[in-house]
Design a protein around this motif. Structure first.
Motif, PDB file in Angstrom:
ATOM      1  N   SER A   1      11.011   3.097   1.979  1.00  0.00           N
ATOM      2  CA  SER A   1       9.987   2.158   1.520  1.00  0.00           C
ATOM      3  C   SER A   1       8.619   2.820   1.408  1.00  0.00           C
ATOM      4  N   THR A   2       8.314   3.747   2.323  1.00  0.00           N
ATOM      5  CA  THR A   2       7.019   4.441   2.290  1.00  0.00           C
ATOM      6  C   THR A   2       6.945   5.386   1.089  1.00  0.00           C
ATOM      7  N   VAL A   3       7.989   6.192   0.896  1.00  0.00           N
ATOM      8  CA  VAL A   3       8.035   7.121  -0.243  1.00  0.00           C
ATOM      9  C   VAL A   3       7.991   6.344  -1.549  1.00  0.00           C
ATOM     10  N   ASP A   4       8.785   5.285  -1.631  1.00  0.00           N
ATOM     11  CA  ASP A   4       8.865   4.452  -2.825  1.00  0.00           C
ATOM     12  C   ASP A   4       7.503   3.834  -3.152  1.00  0.00           C
ATOM     13  N   GLY A   5       6.843   3.279  -2.137  1.00  0.00           N
ATOM     14  CA  GLY A   5       5.546   2.639  -2.349  1.00  0.00           C
ATOM     15  C   GLY A   5       4.480   3.616  -2.800  1.00  0.00           C
ATOM     16  N   PHE A   6       4.504   4.825  -2.219  1.00  0.00           N
ATOM     17  CA  PHE A   6       3.520   5.839  -2.583  1.00  0.00           C
ATOM     18  C   PHE A   6       3.672   6.275  -4.036  1.00  0.00           C
ATOM     19  N   LEU A   7       4.887   6.612  -4.431  1.00  0.00           N
ATOM     20  CA  LEU A   7       5.108   7.109  -5.784  1.00  0.00           C
ATOM     21  C   LEU A   7       4.838   6.029  -6.837  1.00  0.00           C
TER      22      LEU A   7
END
Length: 289
Positions: free
Chosen positions: A225-231
Motif C-alpha cells: 500500500s505504501t509503494v502503491d500510494g507513492f508511485l
C-alpha cells in the motif's frame, strides 16, 4: 543519515550529510537503455548532485532537484558551479578524481580553485562552505574529515557510475548541456515539492527512496500500500509520455510491488542487465511512445 541533526519534523534530517558521488549504476541509462531525454523536464532526487549533469548529458531540458538534506542541496550547488566554471582537468583536481594531489604544489592549486569558486556560490552556500574550507583547506580535506560527506571518503565514492565523469568527451557534453538547460535545486522532501509545484514533468528519478520509507513509529515500511500510494502520487505529476528511473536496493518486495503498480498505471518496466557497485539494480519505466 548518520549525522548531527537539526530539529525537524517528518523524521528526516535537514542537516544530514551528503554523498560525494551517486553509488548507483547510472551508466546503464546510456549503455543498456540508450536513453534519450531530449526535450524532457525531469524531477529528480538531488542526492550527490550527479543526477543533474547525468540527465543533462542525456538531453533533459529542465531539471528540478529536491532533497530533504540541505547539505546535499548545497553540495549539488557547488558541484554544478564547478562543472560550469572548470574544464575537465580542473574539475578532476578539485573533486579528487585526479591521481595528482599528494604533493604541495597540487594542494596549492586545489586551494586556488576553492578560493575562486567560493564567492560565486549563493549566500547560503558561502555561509556553509567557507568555515569548512577554512578548517580543512581543500575539498579533499573536507572529504577525509567526513563533516560534509556521509561515510567520509569511502561510502558513495563511485564516480565511474556517473557517465559525465568517465572522460573528457562525456564531461564536455554534460557541461555544454547544463549551460543551456535550467537547473533548480530545492532543499525539501518530495511531499513539499508536490504541494508547491503545479507542473506535469516528463520524467522522475527517485533513486532508492522507496527502500527508505518508514511508518509513523520510525520502522521501515515496505508494504504494498505504501509503494502503491507513492508511485500513484508521483504519476499524478507526470505527463502522458513520462518515464520513471528507480533504484531497487534492499527489498525484493519493493521491486515486486513497484513493478506491478507501474504496469497497472500503463508503464512498460525494464531492468538493467548489470548492477551498480553492489547496490541493487536500476529500473526504467516508460509510458507512451
Amino acid at each position: 543519515a548518520d549525522s548531527p541533526r537539526e530539529t525537524c519534523t517528518r523524521k528526516f534530517a535537514i542537516g544530514s550529510r551528503a554523498y560525494m558521488w551517486t553509488n548507483e549504476a547510472m551508466c546503464n541509462l546510456k549503455d543498456d537503455f540508450k536513453l534519450d531525454l531530449k526535450g524532457k523536464d525531469m524531477l529528480v532526487v538531488t542526492a550527490s548532485g550527479d543526477p543533474s549533469p547525468i540527465f543533462s548529458y542525456l538531453g533533459s531540458s529542465t531539471i528540478v532537484g529536491f532533497d530533504s538534506s540541505h547539505r546535499a542541496s548545497l553540495w549539488a550547488e557547488l558541484k554544478l558551479l564547478a562543472i560550469d566554471r572548470l574544464n575537465y582537468e580542473g574539475f578532476e583536481r578539485l573533486v579528487g578524481l585526479s591521481k595528482d594531489g599528494e604533493d604541495k604544489s597540487d594542494k596549492i592549486k586545489e586551494k586556488k580553485y576553492v578560493q575562486w569558486l567560493l564567492p560565486k556560490l549563493s549566500k547560503y552556500g558561502q555561509e556553509f562552505f567557507k568555515p569548512l574550507f577554512e578548517k580543512h583547506g581543500t575539498l579533499r580535506g573536507i572529504v577525509q574529515s567526513g563533516e560534509l560527506f556521509r561515510g567520509g571518503e569511502c561510502t558513495g565514492y563511485f564516480p565511474g557510475s556517473n557517465i559525465y565523469t568517465n572522460g573528457k568527451t562525456e564531461y564536455q557534453r554534460a557541461r555544454r548541456n547544463l549551460r543551456k538547460n535550467k537547473q533548480i535545486i530545492v532543499p525539501a522532501c518530495i511531499s513539499d515539492v508536490f504541494d508547491k509545484v503545479d507542473h506535469k514533468f516528463g520524467g522522475f528519478y527517485g533513486s532508492n527512496i522507496m527502500d527508505h520509507f518508514r511508518n509513523s513509529a520510525g520502522d521501515l515500511d515496505h508494504s504494498k500500500s505504501t509503494v502503491d500510494g507513492f508511485l500513484k502520487s508521483v504519476d499524478l505529476h507526470l505527463n502522458k509520455d513520462a518515464l520513471m528511473v528507480l533504484q531497487f536496493e534492499w527489498s525484493p518486495e519493493v521491486k515486486q510491488y513497484a513493478t506491478q503498480t507501474l504496469q497497472d498505471l500503463g508503464y512498460k518496466v525494464d531492468f538493467a542487465t548489470t548492477q551498480g557497485k553492489g547496490y541493487g539494480v536500476i529500473g526504467l519505466a516508460r509510458r507512451g511512445k
